[in-house]
Design an enzyme around this catalytic site. Structure first.
Site, PDB file in Angstrom:
ATOM      1  N   GLY A   1       0.714  -1.297   0.050  1.00 22.09           N
ATOM      2  CA  GLY A   1      -0.100  -0.104   0.089  1.00 22.09           C
ATOM      3  C   GLY A   1       0.857   1.251  -0.021  1.00 22.09           C
ATOM      4  CB  THR A   2       3.987   1.944   2.042  1.00 20.22           C
ATOM      5  OG1 THR A   2       3.403   1.846   3.131  1.00 20.22           O
ATOM      6  CG2 THR A   2       5.103   3.288   1.955  1.00 20.22           C
TER       7      THR A   2
ATOM      8  CG  ASN B   1      -5.217   4.253   8.526  1.00 12.16           C
ATOM      9  OD1 ASN B   1      -5.461   5.141   8.097  1.00 12.16           O
ATOM     10  ND2 ASN B   1      -4.235   4.123   9.366  1.00 12.16           N
TER      11      ASN B   1
ATOM     12  CD  GLN C   1      -7.059  -0.526   7.019  1.00 11.00           C
ATOM     13  OE1 GLN C   1      -7.959  -1.524   7.301  1.00 11.00           O
ATOM     14  NE2 GLN C   1      -5.924  -0.662   7.525  1.00 11.00           N
TER      15      GLN C   1
ATOM     16  CB  SER D   1      -2.234  -3.143   1.264  1.00  9.27           C
ATOM     17  OG  SER D   1      -1.454  -3.777   1.912  1.00  9.27           O
TER      18      SER D   1
ATOM     19  CG  HIS E   1      -0.422  -6.166   4.790  1.00  8.92           C
ATOM     20  ND1 HIS E   1      -0.269  -6.138   6.202  1.00  8.92           N
ATOM     21  CD2 HIS E   1      -0.196  -5.253   4.240  1.00  8.92           C
ATOM     22  CE1 HIS E   1       0.105  -4.823   6.258  1.00  8.92           C
ATOM     23  NE2 HIS E   1       0.116  -4.459   5.153  1.00  8.92           N
TER      24      HIS E   1
ATOM     25  CB  THR F   1      11.813  -9.716 -11.047  1.00  5.81           C
ATOM     26  OG1 THR F   1      12.884  -9.836 -11.932  1.00  5.81           O
ATOM     27  CG2 THR F   1      11.086 -11.448 -11.160  1.00  5.81           C
TER      28      THR F   1
ATOM     29  CB  CYS G   1       2.985   3.369  10.361  1.00 11.95           C
ATOM     30  SG  CYS G   1       2.096   2.462   9.224  1.00 11.95           S
TER      31      CYS G   1
END
Ligand SMILES: Cc1ncc(COP(=O)(O)O)c(C=O)c1O
Length: 387
Positions: free
Chosen positions: A71-72, A154, A182, A202, A204, A240, A332
């Site tokens: 996401g970042t 978030n 989110q 994202s 995860h 890659t 974070c």
């Protein structure tokens, strides 16, 4: 000790189907998706399958999706990519408009752009954490390059009026970016009907692996890549591909896209059980919900509460000792002693920010876990308040 994980907004446990897809792809014969031989074609087909799955989940064309390292990276690629491309087309377009409650992946990227000569406007939010369309209208103009407003927050779950703001951006020729990290898996996102040009995701947060994400780039959007090198991802993101991670992201995305209503109602019922359990035990005066109380105005899986007189550090430490995982804000910033920039922007005092804790839920949580958590919190709070 039975552990209870209520920190899904920080990261969600990997879904078994995503893990199986990861293992299958990682354990496969070697293959670089850029290689033309059969090994390479095998790897490429896994990436293609995942891209198709994600494109069905979002209602876009597969070639409008670029896989990233999370996401970042998607947020950074969106802001830098659109801001620089807009300015290259028209040197007067140097405006960046965003909100005070964005994730730091957006805010810090926007600040960096400001140090490179872009003009940054950070819109304030109300007590619920919502930006006003009126303020956005006043800020967006003919020199705006990029508007970046998140789908749902978030820390509090508050939804933003992205459709209205997207219309404003479109009217003025600005690129509209939405951080939907989110929201994915909890709202029906249809980029075909939303006035959105760039959208960050994202893996995860939805049961895929960490370190994988995607950026939707609407065809024709002024945008340039962040990474240069090989011609992967149709020259939009060199390097890659993380084939196993992307395959797992695709598996997770198709599962959650087909279960949004079930995921919403499950998260909502666990959230309600915890909130009602706390109010029953502590009384309504001691518990404050930070964010929008109306289910229509927020994501269903996040509950941010302040408990009067109890610091979040002490509460979280005591909860951890009892096997319960929650968080003091976004993952974070929760390691830092700074009060949350989101709650501060909502007008909460530094003292109250330090009383605030975020619980976030997923399909692995149960009502009985919520009851148990409420009971344990009430016991901890009673003990702390006696001191
Ligand atoms: C709204 C939002 N945007 C961006 C990110 C960053 O995503 P990632 O952890 O994949 O870099 C997060 C993660 O917490 C988030 O909640």
């Amino acid at each position: 000790m039975d552990r209870i994980y209520m920190d899904y907004a920080a990261t969600a446990p990997m879904l078994s189907e995503a893990l199986a897809a990861y293992v299958a792809a990682a354990g496969d014969a070697p293959g670089n998706p850029s290689s033309l031989h059969a090994f390479g074609r095998g790897a490429r087909s896994r990436v293609t399958e995942a891209r198709d799955a994600l494109s069905r989940a979002l209602g876009c064309r597969p070639d409008e999706l670029t896989f990233t390292g999370g996401g970042t990276e998607s947020d950074n690629a969106a802001l830098f990519g659109a801001a620089r491309a807009q300015r290259a087309r028209d040197p007067r377009r140097t405006g960046i408009v965003t909100t005070a409650v964005e994730h730091h992946a957006v805010l810090h990227a926007a600040e960096r752009l400001a140090s490179e000569g872009f003009e940054l406007t950070v819109l304030p939010v109300d007590r619920a954490g919502r930006v006003s369309v009126h303020d956005a209208e006043a800020a967006i103009g003919e020199t705006t390059a990029v508007v970046s407003v998140m789908y749902g927050n978030n820390e509090t779950g508050t939804l933003q009026p992205i459709a209205d703001i997207g219309q404003l951006a479109r009217r003025h020729g600005a690129v509209m970016h939405v951080d939907a990290v989110q929201a994915l898996g909890y709202v029906h996102i249809d980029v075909g009907t939303l006035p959105v040009d760039l959208l960050s995701l994202s893996a995860h947060k939805i049961g895929g692996p960490q370190g994988v994400g995607a950026l939707y780039v609407r065809t024709g959007t002024p945008w340039q890549p962040l990474l240069y090198g090989g011609s992967q991802e149709r020259r939009k993101r060199a390097g890659t591909e993380n084939v196993a991670g992307i395959a797992a992201f695709g598996a997770a995305a198709s599962l959650v896209a087909n279960a949004i209503d079930a995921r919403r109602s499950h998260a909502e019922s666990v959230r309600n059980a915890l909130l009602c359990g706390l109010i029953d035990r502590l009384g309504p005066d001691l518990v404050t919900v930070n964010g929008d109380a109306d289910p229509e105005g927020r994501l269903p899986h996040i509950l941010n509460i302040g408990i009067e007189g109890v610091s979040n550090e002490t509460l979280l430490m005591n909860l951890d000792l009892q096997g319960i995982a929650a968080s003091g804000g976004s993952a974070c910033t929760s390691g830092s002693l700074q009060p949350s920039h989101v709650l501060t922007a909502m007008g909460l005092s530094p003292h109250f920010c330090k009383n605030s804790v975020r619980f976030s839920f997923g399909m692995g949580n149960t009502i009985s876990q919520a009851d148990k958590t409420a009971e344990i919190i009430a016991t901890i709070v009673a003990r702390l308040r006696k001191r």
